[in-house]
Design a protein around this motif. Structure first.
Motif, PDB file in Angstrom:
ATOM      1  N   LEU A   1      -4.151   0.156  21.430  1.00 46.06           N
ATOM      2  CA  LEU A   1      -4.209  -1.008  20.546  1.00 46.06           C
ATOM      3  C   LEU A   1      -2.805  -1.485  20.185  1.00 46.06           C
ATOM      4  O   LEU A   1      -2.535  -2.693  20.161  1.00 46.06           O
ATOM      5  N   GLN A   2      -1.903  -0.551  19.929  1.00 48.63           N
ATOM      6  CA  GLN A   2      -0.534  -0.921  19.604  1.00 48.63           C
ATOM      7  C   GLN A   2       0.140  -1.615  20.782  1.00 48.63           C
ATOM      8  O   GLN A   2       0.888  -2.582  20.606  1.00 48.63           O
ATOM      9  N   LEU A   3      -0.156  -1.135  21.998  1.00 50.46           N
ATOM     10  CA  LEU A   3       0.443  -1.753  23.176  1.00 50.46           C
ATOM     11  C   LEU A   3      -0.101  -3.167  23.385  1.00 50.46           C
ATOM     12  O   LEU A   3       0.645  -4.080  23.769  1.00 50.46           O
ATOM     13  N   VAL A   4      -1.394  -3.359  23.126  1.00 50.83           N
ATOM     14  CA  VAL A   4      -1.968  -4.699  23.247  1.00 50.83           C
ATOM     15  C   VAL A   4      -1.343  -5.645  22.214  1.00 50.83           C
ATOM     16  O   VAL A   4      -0.996  -6.794  22.529  1.00 50.83           O
ATOM     17  N   ASN A   5      -1.182  -5.148  20.984  1.00 50.71           N
ATOM     18  CA  ASN A   5      -0.538  -5.980  19.963  1.00 50.71           C
ATOM     19  C   ASN A   5       0.905  -6.294  20.338  1.00 50.71           C
ATOM     20  O   ASN A   5       1.385  -7.417  20.138  1.00 50.71           O
ATOM     21  N   GLU A   6       1.590  -5.297  20.887  1.00 49.19           N
ATOM     22  CA  GLU A   6       2.970  -5.520  21.309  1.00 49.19           C
ATOM     23  C   GLU A   6       3.031  -6.559  22.429  1.00 49.19           C
ATOM     24  O   GLU A   6       3.929  -7.405  22.465  1.00 49.19           O
ATOM     25  N   ALA A   7       2.062  -6.495  23.340  1.00 47.95           N
ATOM     26  CA  ALA A   7       2.035  -7.459  24.438  1.00 47.95           C
ATOM     27  C   ALA A   7       1.828  -8.876  23.918  1.00 47.95           C
ATOM     28  O   ALA A   7       2.426  -9.835  24.432  1.00 47.95           O
ATOM     29  N   SER A   8       0.981  -9.032  22.896  1.00 48.62           N
ATOM     30  CA  SER A   8       0.735 -10.368  22.361  1.00 48.62           C
ATOM     31  C   SER A   8       1.970 -10.958  21.706  1.00 48.62           C
ATOM     32  O   SER A   8       2.113 -12.175  21.616  1.00 48.62           O
TER      33      SER A   8
ATOM     34  N   ARG B   1       5.342  -9.864  22.606  1.00 48.36           N
ATOM     35  CA  ARG B   1       6.484  -9.868  23.515  1.00 48.36           C
ATOM     36  C   ARG B   1       6.289 -10.738  24.751  1.00 48.36           C
ATOM     37  O   ARG B   1       7.259 -11.157  25.380  1.00 48.36           O
ATOM     38  N   ILE B   2       5.027 -11.009  25.131  1.00 48.11           N
ATOM     39  CA  ILE B   2       4.775 -11.797  26.337  1.00 48.11           C
ATOM     40  C   ILE B   2       4.538 -13.252  25.949  1.00 48.11           C
ATOM     41  O   ILE B   2       3.743 -13.542  25.060  1.00 48.11           O
ATOM     42  N   GLY B   3       5.219 -14.144  26.635  1.00 43.83           N
ATOM     43  CA  GLY B   3       5.033 -15.570  26.389  1.00 43.83           C
ATOM     44  C   GLY B   3       5.977 -16.147  25.362  1.00 43.83           C
ATOM     45  O   GLY B   3       5.661 -17.155  24.723  1.00 43.83           O
TER      46      GLY B   3
ATOM     47  N   GLU C   1       8.567 -10.170  31.113  1.00 43.98           N
ATOM     48  CA  GLU C   1       8.043  -9.614  29.861  1.00 43.98           C
ATOM     49  C   GLU C   1       6.805  -8.773  30.120  1.00 43.98           C
ATOM     50  O   GLU C   1       6.612  -7.724  29.471  1.00 43.98           O
ATOM     51  N   LEU C   2       5.948  -9.177  31.044  1.00 38.63           N
ATOM     52  CA  LEU C   2       4.789  -8.372  31.410  1.00 38.63           C
ATOM     53  C   LEU C   2       5.232  -7.012  31.940  1.00 38.63           C
ATOM     54  O   LEU C   2       4.694  -5.963  31.550  1.00 38.63           O
ATOM     55  N   ALA C   3       6.213  -7.000  32.828  1.00 37.11           N
ATOM     56  CA  ALA C   3       6.704  -5.738  33.379  1.00 37.11           C
ATOM     57  C   ALA C   3       7.364  -4.893  32.300  1.00 37.11           C
ATOM     58  O   ALA C   3       7.183  -3.656  32.259  1.00 37.11           O
ATOM     59  N   ASP C   4       8.116  -5.529  31.406  1.00 35.75           N
ATOM     60  CA  ASP C   4       8.807  -4.778  30.353  1.00 35.75           C
ATOM     61  C   ASP C   4       7.821  -4.083  29.416  1.00 35.75           C
ATOM     62  O   ASP C   4       8.066  -2.957  28.968  1.00 35.75           O
ATOM     63  N   VAL C   5       6.710  -4.746  29.107  1.00 38.47           N
ATOM     64  CA  VAL C   5       5.730  -4.161  28.193  1.00 38.47           C
ATOM     65  C   VAL C   5       5.062  -2.942  28.822  1.00 38.47           C
ATOM     66  O   VAL C   5       4.797  -1.933  28.143  1.00 38.47           O
ATOM     67  N   CYS C   6       4.823  -2.990  30.117  1.00 34.87           N
ATOM     68  CA  CYS C   6       4.070  -1.918  30.780  1.00 34.87           C
ATOM     69  C   CYS C   6       4.919  -0.699  31.121  1.00 34.87           C
ATOM     70  O   CYS C   6       4.372   0.374  31.407  1.00 34.87           O
ATOM     71  N   VAL C   7       6.246  -0.842  31.131  1.00 31.65           N
ATOM     72  CA  VAL C   7       7.139   0.265  31.481  1.00 31.65           C
ATOM     73  C   VAL C   7       7.915   0.672  30.234  1.00 31.65           C
ATOM     74  O   VAL C   7       8.558  -0.163  29.596  1.00 31.65           O
TER      75      VAL C   7
END
Length: 793
Positions: free
Chosen positions: A236-243, A245-247, A258-264
């Protein structure tokens, strides 16, 4: 002893072996067990201590942990079978690993009635461990033994860090010491790998154990496994972080990064993002069914290793992916696909791609997960997540998490793609509406720059240089309110209107008045929902006369220009502050300044001066500083101005800059006659004109000039008012004839009938000259005609 562990450490035999198999540490407990002093064994191969079959096999452990009984050599002869527990210890800086090898020694005798022997928690369904007053493991229940994968009889006497070999266990030992010394229990949350490669999140509840006299004699630890809740919280924290940091931008490449940065490294050790190229530049991605091989362009990738050495394709390059391959399979199937080396899913793909096969072997890649990037029914590309440092394979929960993050990124990528396409369209429209090159005139030398806004889209800034009659030239800079295609279209309409109004030689204040009326009408046409002022603009209009070396300027809500006289410092030109275009009903005023030859005028839009970290006055000072070192080339000066005032990452608003260096026309190229209202004087005037042309070596234009002068002077005498003036002006390519009088009635062409005695003069002038026209002046009008000078360059 140490401050972290204030007890005798010799109760455990402990040694450390480096990745070459050499002993690098040997504690007192190890010397007590085998009799070898540290000075004799440190620096020697650990295999020298093995006896029998173990020595011949060289005992190479696999995995992260090993346990078993081996026969060791004692000092002075003899052997001893010993149970050993070995942990692979990885350093923080990704250097070579080491092995921590431990075994507990026989505990000292305990008195009968030791309270630790009668703790009743050992029957609990939770993992339970009992530590004594030296923080050494005394008892564990069967559940804890199962969690650790170790029996109680083997690990009794070990410290917490020796049980797992992990740094997190050192923190646990510090908490145990705090409970032992303070007598107060505590809860500790930790994420500790136990049982080899297994990882769990634990809530460890630590409580003091007291004897009959109330003295603390040990610590009990009850562990609760909340791995599922912990992982759910992490996801859940990673999903919130993606919302978040991405876009962050409307840039396709940056969004993919940004997509790659969030996943690694939260989800994978290496991530690549590949997108489909549109069928045509600036078009939509393919919407039909895809077929292999599929061409994908690498947009971004990210790795836990610096420089992403695992990548075979560099960003910006395209590669073909056949089936089977993780990329093609996921795109053709339309859903996430997990492939593993252990199941042979990648073997066929790698059989024809030796470069990727070598990278997979080199870095130990064991699992890939391919997630299609789809938004609004269109397939945009694929994200491939790879693991090699993380030994765990991807789980179904990992796939759901990757799909959720990728779905969010897909919408952002699609938004960025649509924005980029619209921006390119607006840019193309903007460039088509701006002058491709500035005209070369005898009045001035000009250079210009236009920069679109980096984020807010193309705006309505424009500039122009317009040749006028009498070798005069008009300079204009304007800025339409708003951004996007609508602003560019409005800019095009206003620029066309300015050129049309300039063609009839309106004075700057009159031209702005007519332009203001046009903007008011455009605002009314835009609709009444937003009220008046829906369309607005600012504008600066200037007319320079190289004969008189005077410049007339007027502005409508626009910044005043900066003037740089030859050898002097830059300074602003004070102009009456006219209202912005579109307000309506307010007058505009002109100002006239004299410009020495070689003076540079800087006309610009407000985007050049405005910035978040400075006010307009500071921007104006920077502009004057940049202009103070004028170069011979105006293009170089334009570049220096932009470099000095604008940030390197792009401008928040459009910027238009026009630099013009004035040139004066020598008096020797101008001849003027004041003509009385007497038709009999037309012939002498023609003779004087021919003499002047001979003096200028322009005899080839004599015939045409004689006819034009005769017609224009005759008309002025017949229909005009006194005083009448004839002026000839020439440069290298043009001869201009001007006749001025005080009548405000402008002539016009008409087609004479067969029996008419007159009416053919202006038609003859129009046919013999390049162009002709009339302009109103403060005290009348001027009729002018331009004659091309053949043979001159």
């Amino acid at each position: 002893m140490s401050p972290e562990y204030p007890f005798d450490e010799a109760a455990t035999a402990r040694a450390v072996v480096d990745d070459r198999g050499v002993l690098v540490e040997w504690n007192a407990g190890a010397e007590r067990l085998l009799g070898h002093p540290a000075a004799e064994v440190v620096g020697r191969p650990a295999v020298d201590l093995l006896a029998g079959e173990a020595q011949r096999g060289s005992l190479t452990p696999d995995g992260e942990r090993w346990q078993g009984i081996v026969t060791l050599r004692r000092h002075g002869g003899g052997t001893l079978p010993v149970w050993l527990l070995a942990h692979r210890v990885r350093p923080r800086d990704d250097g070579p690993h080491q092995w921590l090898v431990v075994t507990p020694l026989d505990d000292e005798a305990r008195p009968d009635g030791d309270p630790l022997d009668h703790v009743g928690l050992l029957e609990s369904p939770c993992p339970i461990a009992i530590y004594d007053d030296r923080l050494r493991l005394r008892r564990i229940n069967s559940v804890m033994s199962e969690v650790l994968g170790l029996s109680e009889e083997h690990v009794r006497g070990l410290r917490a860090p020796e049980l797992t070999g992990r740094r997190q266990s050192q923190d646990i030992e510090q908490q145990l010491l705090r409970v032992l010394t303070t007598g107060r229990g505590t809860d500790v949350r930790t994420y500790v790998p136990v049982g080899g490669d297994r990882t769990h999140a634990w809530l460890a509840r630590m409580a003091p154990i007291t004897d009959a006299k109330g003295r603390v004699c040990g610590v009990s630890v009850a562990a609760h496994d909340f791995t599922d809740q912990y992982l759910a919280q992490e996801r859940l924290q990673l999903v919130n972080e993606a919302s978040v940091r991405i876009g962050t931008t409307l840039d396709v490449t940056r969004t993919a990064e940004e997509l790659a940065d969030v996943c690694v490294p939260a989800l994978a050790d290496f991530v690549s993002v590949d997108l489909l190229d549109p069928l045509e530049p600036g078009g939509e991605p393919p919407t039909g069914a895809l077929s292999a091989p599929i061409g994908l362009r690498r947009v971004a990738h990210r790795s836990v290793n610096a420089g992403s050495p695992e990548a075979v394709v560099e960003p910006g390059h395209q590669d073909e992916y056949p089936t089977p391959s993780p990329q093609a399979d996921a795109l053709l199937a339309g859903h996430t696909i997990v492939a593993s080396m252990s199941t042979g899913d990648l073997e066929e793909w790698l059989s024809w791609d030796p470069a990727r096969a070598e990278r997979i072997k080199q870095y130990g890649i064991h699992t890939t997960m391919s997630v299609p990037i789809r938004a609004r029914g269109a397939t945009l590309g694929v994200a491939v997540l790879t693991r090699f440092k993380n030994a765990q394979p991807f789980t179904p929960d990992d796939a759901l998490l990757a799909e959720e993050i990728t779905a969010r990124a897909a919408v952002c990528i699609d938004n960025a793609r649509r924005y980029s396409r619209e921006r390119e369209t607006a840019l193309a429209l903007q460039r088509s509406l701006l002058p491709r090159s500035l005209p070369r005139t005898a009045a001035l030398e000009a250079a210009s720059r236009y920069l679109p806004a980096a984020r807010s889209g193309v705006g309505g800034d424009w500039f122009d240089v317009i040749p006028l009659s009498g070798m005069r030239v008009a300079m204009v800079v304007g800025d339409v309110v708003g951004h996007g295609i609508q602003a560019s279209a409005t800019m095009g309409r206003l620029r066309t209107a300015v050129r049309t109004l300039a063609d009839i030689d309106l004075a700057p204040d009159e031209l702005l008045t007519h332009l203001d009326d046009l903007v008011v009408r455009l605002s009314e046409e835009a609709g009444t929902d937003a009220g008046p002022g829906e369309v607005g603009a600012t504008c600066l209009y200037a007319v320079y006369d190289p004969v008189s070396r005077r410049c007339t300027l007027a502005r409508a809500g626009h910044p005043s220009p900066v003037m740089v006289p030859p050898g002097g410092p830059p300074r602003g030109i004070e102009l009456p502050a006219g209202p912005p275009l579109g307000v309506g009903g307010l007058p505009f005023e002109s100002a006239e300044v004299e410009l020495r030859e070689g003076t540079v005028l800087a006309l610009y839009t407000d985007g050049l001066l405005e910035a978040r970290d400075r006010d307009v006055d500071a921007g104006h000072a920077l502009l004057c500083t940049a202009l103070s070192g004028l170069a011979d080339s105006l293009d170089e000066t334009c570049d220096r101005v932009l470099h000095s005032l604008l940030p390197p990452g792009g401008v928040p608003d459009d910027v238009a800059l026009l630099l013009a260096r004035t040139q004066g026309l020598p008096a020797s190229r101008v001849a003027t006659w004041h003509i009385p209202a007497d038709p009999a004087l037309v012939a002498p005037i023609r003779k004087q004109v021919l003499e002047q042309l001979d003096l200028w070596s322009l005899s080839e234009a004599s015939f045409t000039a004689e006819l034009v002068v005769s017609e224009l002077v005759t008309n002025a005498i017949r229909y005009g008012s006194q005083p009448i003036r004839l002026r000839l002006i020439h440069d290298t390519a043009t001869l201009i004839c001007e006749v001025s009088d005080t009548s405000h009635t402008a002539p016009h062409l008409r087609r004479a009938k067969i029996f008419d005695e007159g009416g053919r003069g202006l038609l003859l002038v129009a046919q013999l000259t390049q162009r002709w026209g009339s302009r109103h002046t403060a005290d009348g009008k001027t009729i002018w005609a331009e004659i091309g000078l053949l043979g001159e360059e």
